[in-house]
Structure formats: C-alpha cells, structure tokens
Design a protein around this motif. Structure first.
Motif, PDB file in Angstrom:
ATOM      1  N   GLU A 155      46.479 -25.959  16.635  1.00  0.00           N
ATOM      2  CA  GLU A 155      45.974 -26.899  17.563  1.00  0.00           C
ATOM      3  C   GLU A 155      45.977 -26.626  18.755  1.00  0.00           C
ATOM      4  N   ASN A 162      53.865 -32.454   7.921  1.00  0.00           N
ATOM      5  CA  ASN A 162      54.166 -32.383   9.213  1.00  0.00           C
ATOM      6  C   ASN A 162      55.813 -32.132   9.444  1.00  0.00           C
ATOM      7  N   ALA A 183      46.058 -30.895  22.012  1.00  0.00           N
ATOM      8  CA  ALA A 183      46.113 -32.039  21.001  1.00  0.00           C
ATOM      9  C   ALA A 183      47.272 -31.603  20.484  1.00  0.00           C
ATOM     10  N   ASP A 187      44.610 -37.698  11.156  1.00  0.00           N
ATOM     11  CA  ASP A 187      43.276 -37.805  12.233  1.00  0.00           C
ATOM     12  C   ASP A 187      43.240 -36.897  13.162  1.00  0.00           C
ATOM     13  N   ARG A 188      44.565 -36.373  13.589  1.00  0.00           N
ATOM     14  CA  ARG A 188      44.566 -35.477  14.582  1.00  0.00           C
ATOM     15  C   ARG A 188      43.880 -34.315  14.287  1.00  0.00           C
ATOM     16  N   LEU A 189      43.706 -34.129  13.236  1.00  0.00           N
ATOM     17  CA  LEU A 189      43.105 -32.528  12.648  1.00  0.00           C
ATOM     18  C   LEU A 189      41.953 -32.644  12.042  1.00  0.00           C
ATOM     19  N   THR A 190      41.215 -33.888  12.680  1.00  0.00           N
ATOM     20  CA  THR A 190      39.559 -34.126  11.980  1.00  0.00           C
ATOM     21  C   THR A 190      38.895 -33.003  12.456  1.00  0.00           C
ATOM     22  N   LYS A 210      51.260 -32.029  19.573  1.00  0.00           N
ATOM     23  CA  LYS A 210      52.246 -33.095  19.567  1.00  0.00           C
ATOM     24  C   LYS A 210      53.858 -32.619  19.905  1.00  0.00           C
ATOM     25  N   ASP A 249      49.808 -37.067  10.362  1.00  0.00           N
ATOM     26  CA  ASP A 249      49.079 -37.756  11.202  1.00  0.00           C
ATOM     27  C   ASP A 249      47.702 -37.012  11.167  1.00  0.00           C
ATOM     28  N   ARG A 268      37.679 -39.036   6.771  1.00  0.00           N
ATOM     29  CA  ARG A 268      39.066 -39.793   7.292  1.00  0.00           C
ATOM     30  C   ARG A 268      39.504 -40.750   6.661  1.00  0.00           C
TER      31      ARG A 268
END
Length: 374
Positions: free
Chosen positions: A307, A366, A311, A340-343, A313, A338, A4
């Motif tokens: 996603e 994005n 999750a 972090d959302r894909l971690t 958005k 963003d 991350r």
C-alpha cells in the motif's frame, strides 16, 4: 466476480493457515541458568535465527519468549523469499538465507516448507532504466537476475495478461517458506548446539551493571516467578514489541506499527492444472505498477499489496505518548479485515491475472507489522 460485494461475502472464516508447533520444549530448567553470554529477547523467526547462529558459533545463549514461539507477526507471515534487494549488504543476507533454508531441514530434521518456483518482476516502459540498473548490479553477486521477454514470461507463467509489459526480471532461486516451520527448525537446530529456549518467559527489565554486563529481569508468565540472569549482551528481537525492549535498555527504537493485509483465494482450476502439468508451482509474481505480489498457495493464489503511504493504516493505539507497543496479550490475534482498502490493487490484479476475477476468497489476513522510521 471478484467484486467488492463478492469480497465482503467471503469474509466468513478467520485465517488459520500456519500450524503452530508446540514440540519445542525448554532445553533446561530456568532455575539452572544464572549467567550466559547472550540473551535473545523474542521467539519469532528472527530471534530463533539469532539463537541458532549464536549456538552454532559456540556462544552460551538463551532465548526468552513471553508467549509461544512464532507469536506476533511470524506465524501468519506470507513467507516470501527473494534473492533481490536494492541494497548491497542486505542482498548478501538474502542470499545467505536462501542457502540456509536449502540445508536447514536436512540439518535439523524439521520441515521448512521451502518452495522454489522462481519469481518474475514485471517491467513496463516506465521502469526500464531501473530494471537495467538492477540487472547490471546483479552481475556482482552469486545469484544473477535475468531479463526475459514477454514470450518467455508467458511460457513460465501462462496465467499472466501481458498488456503493457515489455519484459521481466527473472530470479531462479526465489520462492517462499512456511515461517512457523522454519522458526521451529531454527529453534531445534539451536537446541542441538546448546542454545536454551524459555517460552512463557517475559523480560521485564534490563539494567546495565558497573562491570559492563547486564542484569536481565525475567518473569515466568504461567506462575509469575521472577528471576535475574547476568548476561554479557542483549539481542533485541522483540518484533512488534522491540521499542519497549529498547526502552528498558535506554535505547530509543524509532518504529511505528502498520496494518498489512493479504488474501488467499479459493481453488482456481488454472492454478491446479499448471502444477499438475508442470510438476511445480507457479512462479512468484511481482507487479510493480499494481504494487502487489502473487504466489501460489495450495490450489489457489495468495495476493498481497504494497500500500502507498497515503493508503496504509497505522495502528494509532499502539503509537501514543504512553503506549509504544501491542499489549502482551496480543500474540496470535489478527485485526479485522478491511478489504475495501485494497480495491485498487485487487482490480489491477484481476486485469493482470484474469483467473482471479472468478475466484472466491478463502481467507483474509490483516496483521500488524513494524515499520522503521529512518
């Protein structure tokens, strides 16, 4: 490592992969057009494809785009092309698209960036029934799917860690295009067959006439000149703005807008070495357990997740009681990254493709996509 912290450190460059062509000029002065059979609203890849096919069929058609061709979600799309689709009619459309992209460059003289490195869907024990069902259906179509063993997967894509994989579904004709190049090739082909393209021309009103035709109210955005064109039909290819186009015609288009991200890695030596030794790109990889796709992009990899509903958005500011679309000024913009959302997806991809673990990020995209609510 592709951690991350590593991800955040590499978000330093705004994505600029696709080259936007400005060589598609209007095919006639707008003042000369008062009537036509069809008006296509929207100059993305869908709108230009519709105009291309209408023009080839000899139908007098024009396309109105409020900005530049490819504005919206076309210019930055990942460009995947697949023969597979779970539905019947859409699979025929996929097959037709592949055949079209094969001949489009020779027909129009415009490059399409169509690469056909094939694709592999990785299958684990939990998806064997689904895989057998789809393999059985594929026998009904021209482009068949094949079951391949883990050993065959390793031969075709030696960078894959096959832990938990019992086999794969192989599609020989799959690949990817450059969406901007294909859009401009379609636009060029449309013009060659008499289609007319008016950029920076906004459709701001649609009025049904007593004779069944439509009054199409248009505004040239550069000088605010307004005009009316009478058309037999309207084709809504507004993309992110399609709900508003429908609203002008009295049609409710049930969509929402969601963010979709993908990233492109920096150079990966193993990827570069594969293409150098094999003379072709790596096959497109789809991991259904990790819920993502990976394809080669130059000397690195392009990674995009699917996603989950929990999750993903929504772009709430575009889906309120008073607003149902992006502002007109939105066209070549992207949302803030963003990652972090894909971690969870990224961590799974590093297990599946260990070469990604030490790769830096070249670009993050994005964008805004429309999602139909059925």
């Amino acid at each position: 490592m592709f951690t991350r912290r590593r991800l955040t450190q590499h978000l330093v460059k705004r994505f600029s992969l696709r080259t936007i062509s400005n060589d598609i000029k209007p095919s006639a002065e707008l003042d000369s057009v008062t009537t036509c059979s069809a008006v296509v609203v929207g100059g993305g890849i869908a709108g230009c494809s519709v105009l291309y096919h209408l023009a080839k069929a000899g139908i007098d058609s024009i396309l109105c785009e409020k900005s530049e061709l490819t504005s919206g979600s076309t210019w930055h799309a990942a460009g995947l092309v697949a023969a597979f689709h779970p539905g019947v009619n859409m699979r025929f459309l996929h097959h037709y698209s592949i055949d079209l992209y094969k001949r489009l460059e020779a027909e129009t003289g415009h490059p399409t960036g169509f690469h056909t490195p094939d694709s592999i869907r990785l299958i684990d024990e939990t998806r064997l029934d689904e895989a057998n069902y789809q393999l059985g259906k594929s026998a009904l179509y021209d482009y068949h799917q094949e079951w391949i063993s883990p050993e065959q997967i390793s031969e075709l894509h030696p960078l894959v860690n096959l832990d938990g994989v019992v086999g794969g579904i192989y599609n020989k004709v799959d690949g990817h295009i450059d969406p901007s190049s294909v859009t401009n090739a379609l636009a060029s082909g449309a013009r060659q067959h008499g289609g007319k393209i008016f950029k920076f021309t906004e459709v701001f009103g649609l009025q049904k006439r007593n004779d069944g035709k439509w009054d199409v109210l248009i505004r040239q955005t550069q000088n605010q000149t307004e005009r009316r064109i009478v058309a037999d039909m309207i084709i809504n290819c507004g993309g992110l703005w399609c709900a508003n186009v429908g609203k002008m015609a009295g049609v409710y288009v049930p969509i929402s807008h969601i963010e979709h991200q993908y990233l492109i890695t920096e150079r990966i030596p193993e990827v570069e070495e594969f293409e150098k030794s094999r003379g072709k790109q790596l096959p497109v990889l789809r991991d259904l357990v990790g819920s993502y796709y990976v394809r080669q992009e130059r000397d690195g990899l392009l990674f995009g997740p699917y996603e989950s509903q929990e999750a993903m958005k929504l772009v709430d500011r575009w889906s309120t009681s008073t607003v149902s679309q992006p502002p007109n000024s939105f066209g070549m913009e992207l949302f803030e990254e963003d990652v972090d959302r894909l971690t969870p997806h990224i961590e799974h991809s590093m297990m599946r493709l260990p070469c990604m673990a030490n790769a830096g990020i070249r670009s993050v995209v994005n964008d805004g996509l429309r999602m139909e609510i059925l």
